[in-house]
Write a protein that holds these residues in place. Structure first.
Motif, mmCIF file in Angstrom:
data_model
loop_
_atom_site.group_PDB
_atom_site.id
_atom_site.type_symbol
_atom_site.label_atom_id
_atom_site.label_comp_id
_atom_site.label_asym_id
_atom_site.label_seq_id
_atom_site.Cartn_x
_atom_site.Cartn_y
_atom_site.Cartn_z
ATOM 1 N N ASP A 74 0.816 -1.218 0.000
ATOM 2 C CA ASP A 74 0.000 0.000 0.000
ATOM 3 C C ASP A 74 0.848 1.267 0.000
ATOM 4 O OD1 ASP A 74 -2.449 -1.146 -0.183
ATOM 5 O OD2 ASP A 74 -3.086 -0.764 1.879
ATOM 6 N N LEU A 75 2.157 1.122 0.160
ATOM 7 C CA LEU A 75 3.037 2.291 0.051
ATOM 8 C C LEU A 75 2.909 2.941 -1.324
ATOM 9 C CD1 LEU A 75 6.275 0.966 1.820
ATOM 10 C CD2 LEU A 75 4.652 2.668 2.686
ATOM 11 N N VAL A 76 2.631 2.124 -2.348
ATOM 12 C CA VAL A 76 2.397 2.673 -3.694
ATOM 13 C C VAL A 76 1.164 3.567 -3.676
ATOM 14 C CG1 VAL A 76 1.913 2.092 -6.110
ATOM 15 C CG2 VAL A 76 3.446 0.642 -4.756
ATOM 16 N N PHE A 77 0.123 3.125 -2.995
ATOM 17 C CA PHE A 77 -1.112 3.905 -2.892
ATOM 18 C C PHE A 77 -0.879 5.195 -2.111
ATOM 19 C CE2 PHE A 77 -5.231 4.767 -0.730
ATOM 20 C CZ PHE A 77 -5.994 4.997 -1.857
ATOM 21 N N ILE A 78 -0.133 5.106 -1.018
ATOM 22 C CA ILE A 78 0.147 6.292 -0.204
ATOM 23 C C ILE A 78 0.903 7.335 -1.017
ATOM 24 C CG2 ILE A 78 1.467 7.124 1.783
ATOM 25 C CD1 ILE A 78 0.802 4.450 3.170
ATOM 26 N N GLY A 90 2.044 8.959 -17.529
ATOM 27 C CA GLY A 90 0.706 8.490 -17.201
ATOM 28 C C GLY A 90 0.307 7.286 -18.027
ATOM 29 N N ALA A 91 0.643 7.301 -19.322
ATOM 30 C CA ALA A 91 0.327 6.175 -20.201
ATOM 31 C C ALA A 91 1.111 4.933 -19.800
ATOM 32 C CB ALA A 91 0.637 6.545 -21.651
ATOM 33 N N LEU A 92 2.363 5.104 -19.417
ATOM 34 C CA LEU A 92 3.184 3.969 -18.992
ATOM 35 C C LEU A 92 2.604 3.320 -17.729
ATOM 36 C CD1 LEU A 92 5.735 2.208 -19.098
ATOM 37 C CD2 LEU A 92 6.928 4.018 -17.822
ATOM 38 N N LEU A 93 2.241 4.141 -16.764
ATOM 39 C CA LEU A 93 1.685 3.621 -15.513
ATOM 40 C C LEU A 93 0.378 2.882 -15.750
ATOM 41 C CD1 LEU A 93 2.484 6.677 -13.235
ATOM 42 C CD2 LEU A 93 3.391 4.370 -12.925
ATOM 43 N N PHE A 94 -0.458 3.425 -16.639
ATOM 44 C CA PHE A 94 -1.734 2.758 -16.906
ATOM 45 C C PHE A 94 -1.518 1.453 -17.667
ATOM 46 C CE2 PHE A 94 -5.681 2.108 -19.372
ATOM 47 C CZ PHE A 94 -6.544 1.907 -18.293
ATOM 48 N N SER A 95 -0.546 1.421 -18.555
ATOM 49 C CA SER A 95 -0.239 0.178 -19.271
ATOM 50 C C SER A 95 0.216 -0.906 -18.300
ATOM 51 C CB SER A 95 0.850 0.437 -20.323
ATOM 52 O OG SER A 95 0.409 1.355 -21.297
ATOM 53 N N GLY A 139 -5.365 -1.704 -2.989
ATOM 54 C CA GLY A 139 -4.633 -0.474 -2.703
ATOM 55 C C GLY A 139 -3.393 -0.349 -3.573
ATOM 56 N N PHE A 140 -2.658 -1.421 -3.710
ATOM 57 C CA PHE A 140 -1.477 -1.453 -4.574
ATOM 58 C C PHE A 140 -1.850 -1.106 -6.008
ATOM 59 C CE2 PHE A 140 0.809 -4.409 -7.498
ATOM 60 C CZ PHE A 140 2.056 -3.793 -7.471
ATOM 61 N N LEU A 141 -2.951 -1.667 -6.498
ATOM 62 C CA LEU A 141 -3.382 -1.431 -7.873
ATOM 63 C C LEU A 141 -3.927 -0.024 -8.052
ATOM 64 C CD1 LEU A 141 -5.104 -4.893 -8.354
ATOM 65 C CD2 LEU A 141 -2.955 -4.167 -9.390
ATOM 66 N N PHE A 142 -4.724 0.440 -7.099
ATOM 67 C CA PHE A 142 -5.243 1.806 -7.201
ATOM 68 C C PHE A 142 -4.120 2.826 -7.100
ATOM 69 C CE2 PHE A 142 -9.556 0.165 -6.092
ATOM 70 C CZ PHE A 142 -10.207 0.704 -7.190
ATOM 71 N N GLY A 143 -3.008 2.446 -6.475
ATOM 72 C CA GLY A 143 -1.860 3.336 -6.459
ATOM 73 C C GLY A 143 -1.388 3.656 -7.870
ATOM 74 N N PHE A 144 -1.333 2.635 -8.723
ATOM 75 C CA PHE A 144 -0.939 2.868 -10.115
ATOM 76 C C PHE A 144 -1.975 3.724 -10.842
ATOM 77 C CE2 PHE A 144 1.922 -0.640 -9.284
ATOM 78 C CZ PHE A 144 3.027 -0.350 -10.067
ATOM 79 N N LEU A 145 -3.259 3.482 -10.577
ATOM 80 C CA LEU A 145 -4.300 4.262 -11.243
ATOM 81 C C LEU A 145 -4.222 5.729 -10.846
ATOM 82 C CD1 LEU A 145 -6.838 4.355 -13.039
ATOM 83 C CD2 LEU A 145 -8.184 3.944 -10.967
ATOM 84 N N LEU A 146 -4.164 6.005 -9.547
ATOM 85 C CA LEU A 146 -4.136 7.390 -9.087
ATOM 86 C C LEU A 146 -2.833 8.088 -9.467
ATOM 87 C CD1 LEU A 146 -5.775 7.153 -5.542
ATOM 88 C CD2 LEU A 146 -6.820 7.803 -7.719
ATOM 89 N N LEU A 147 -1.738 7.356 -9.482
ATOM 90 C CA LEU A 147 -0.471 7.947 -9.893
ATOM 91 C C LEU A 147 -0.514 8.300 -11.376
ATOM 92 C CD1 LEU A 147 2.223 8.737 -8.716
ATOM 93 C CD2 LEU A 147 3.103 6.471 -9.276
#
Length: 522
Positions: free
Chosen positions: A112-116, A186-191, A165-173
């Motif tokens: 969840d550190l990714v989400f934070i 943004g495109a790289l993170l979503f891919s 939480g880990f996955l939503f971290g990538f979405l929100l980032l």
């Protein structure tokens, strides 16, 4: 809770640490079958060669996430072996030693550190707006609480058990990068996110159209107008290279082994039926109950013969295919067409009139909600894909704040049946009340304009969740109906909440239409 006004980020570590400590308190709480799902995936990726990952089926919980998530599980397994090697044996089905529980719970909290970090970036985007520094600091504080302390994430990940939480971290980032006009990042993170969990295909149309229109074709001027420029083939090829590279890294080994059809069959199991065992609160919940009502009325009025009707087993609480009794049965193709129609106005809007990254964010929420409402075999937890991004819009607009309050309260309550054990009842009720009270008070204070954030009928609808909760959580377990109609509380919750979700979807579209009219009025 009053938001801090000092121009400081000292409050953010406190919020993040506080919620992390709260998650630690849930380590020994109830966990669902998803706990065994991920333990089994740890064992598969650790003990078997890559060629067998998507063929292993000794457990019913087969690996059905994209390859990048399989590699994520493989990485976790390298640490898991130092806690309890027995959890990594494929034949140890339903294995849940204390060391296993501790490791899996801690792995969710740690990732969840990714989400934070993503929440912090989203808060920074809010603070980069024009306005009073104290007001912007309040906005970012409220947003941080709405995201970090999101009720749905807390119970789904840290009680029920998943890695959202880990996955939503990538979405929100990814969203934050677009808000900062860093489109390639943004495109790289979503891919990467798509190759971790393919449910985020729900919002892929918003990404595709936004990047094509605003990155490859046009740019937004500071005055809000749009200036056309020539199409950039180089930019399109760059975006394509990013997507293809990530997919090649993820699926490449399985393509080389000739296993792509097998992997895809695991990712898209269309034989699971229209609805999940517990109906998601969407249009198909209303469709199912309407079919049941028509059957009951038809039989009682002697317009239908019960023996001649196909048996509709959608209320059996099982994951399976079923036929409707009166209404036409729904196929995967129909759900796809309905979904595309539902999101078409949103993606057409950002193509015709790009309104910057926040217009993209509104389209993303509409795509997530449209897919949730009309998709095939939708899981109830997918409502979070709409609620979390909507939190960003809610702190900036009174209209969006009202929609957020309606959707988040309804959507979060629809998750209640996931945690059905008596010991966790006080926990989920307390967390829900705290989050709802904070959301209402904080957003009302931020959007301190004339009038209420909700219409009177909307408030009455939300208050209706109280008697519904009492009936489902207290009265029903003590009644004789528990043995005769075990699915009744799930049905009542899904049907009631589906009305709120559908209404929120309509309000979002009305809000979008108002936004489209604003430039014409200037």
């Amino acid at each position: 809770m009053a938001a801090p006004v000092a121009d400081s980020w000292s409050w953010f570590p406190v919020l993040a640490l506080g919620v992390s400590l709260l998650k630690c308190l849930f380590i020994n709480a109830y966990h669902s079958t998803d706990f065994e799902v991920h333990r089994n995936w740890l064992a598969i990726t650790h003990s078997l060669p890559v060629s067998r990952w998507y063929h292993e089926n000794s457990s019913e919980w087969t690996l059905d996430y994209p390859p990048l998530f399989a590699w994520f599980e493989f990485g976790l397994s390298q640490v898991a072996q130092h806690f309890d090697r027995n959890m990594l044996q494929v034949e140890n089905l339903n294995y849940a030693s204390q060391a296993t529980v501790l490791f899996q719970r801690l792995s969710v909290i740690f990732t969840d550190l990714v989400f934070i970090y993503a929440v912090r970036e989203c808060c920074r985007c809010v603070q980069e707006r024009k306005g009073s520094r104290d007001v912007l600091n309040q906005l970012s504080f409220v947003l941080a609480v709405l995201l970090l302390w999101n009720f749905g994430l807390l119970i789904v990940d840290h009680i029920h058990f998943q890695y959202n939480g880990f996955l939503f971290g990538f979405l929100l980032l990814s969203v934050a990068k677009h808000l900062q006009s860093q489109h390639l990042q943004g495109a790289l993170l979503f891919s990467i996110l798509l190759n971790l969990k393919h449910i985020y295909l729900y919002v892929a149309p918003a990404y595709g159209i936004y990047l094509l229109r605003s990155y490859c074709f046009t740019q937004n001027n500071t005055d809000g107008s749009v200036r056309w420029r020539s199409f950039s083939l180089l930019r399109l090829l760059t975006l394509g290279a990013i997507v293809i590279s990530v997919c090649a890294l993820s699926f490449g080994p399985f393509i080389a082994m000739g296993q792509l059809p097998q992997v895809l069959s695991r990712l898209f199991p269309f034989k699971r039926g229209l609805c999940h065992a517990y109906w998601a609160p969407n249009i198909w919940a209303l469709y199912n109950i309407l079919d049941k009502i028509l059957v009951t009325l038809g039989v009682r009025l002697k317009l239908l013969q019960e023996a001649a009707l196909p048996r509709a087993s959608m209320t059996g609480g099982l994951v399976q295919e079923f036929q409707h009794s009166v209404l036409p049965s729904v196929s995967p193709t129909i759900t796809l067409v309905c979904t595309l129609i539902s999101i078409l106005p949103a993606v057409a809007s950002i193509w015709r009139r790009p309104r910057g990254a926040r217009g993209f964010l509104r389209c993303l929420v509409l795509c997530a909600l449209g897919s949730f409402m009309f998709g095939w075999h939708v899981h109830e937890k997918a409502i979070l894909i709409a609620i979390l991004p909507l939190s960003i819009l809610a702190v900036e607009s009174s209209e969006d704040a009202g929609i957020f309050l309606l959707l988040s309260t309804t959507g979060h309550y629809s998750l209640f049946p996931l945690i059905f054990t008596p010991a966790e009842l006080p926990i989920k009720v307390s967390l829900m009340l705290i989050f709802v009270i904070f959301s209402f008070t904080a957003l009302r204070k931020l959007q301190s304009g004339p009038g209420s954030l909700l219409h009177p009928l909307e408030s009455i609808y939300l208050l209706g969740l109280v008697p519904l909760a009492v009936a489902c959580e207290v009265v029903f377990p003590l009644s004789l109906w528990q043995q005769k109609l075990p699915f009744l509380p799930l049905l009542a919750t899904s049907v009631y909440c589906s009305m709120g979700v559908c209404y929120s979807f309509l309000r979002l579209y009305i809000s979008l239409l108002r936004e489209e009219k604003k430039p014409k009025q200037q």
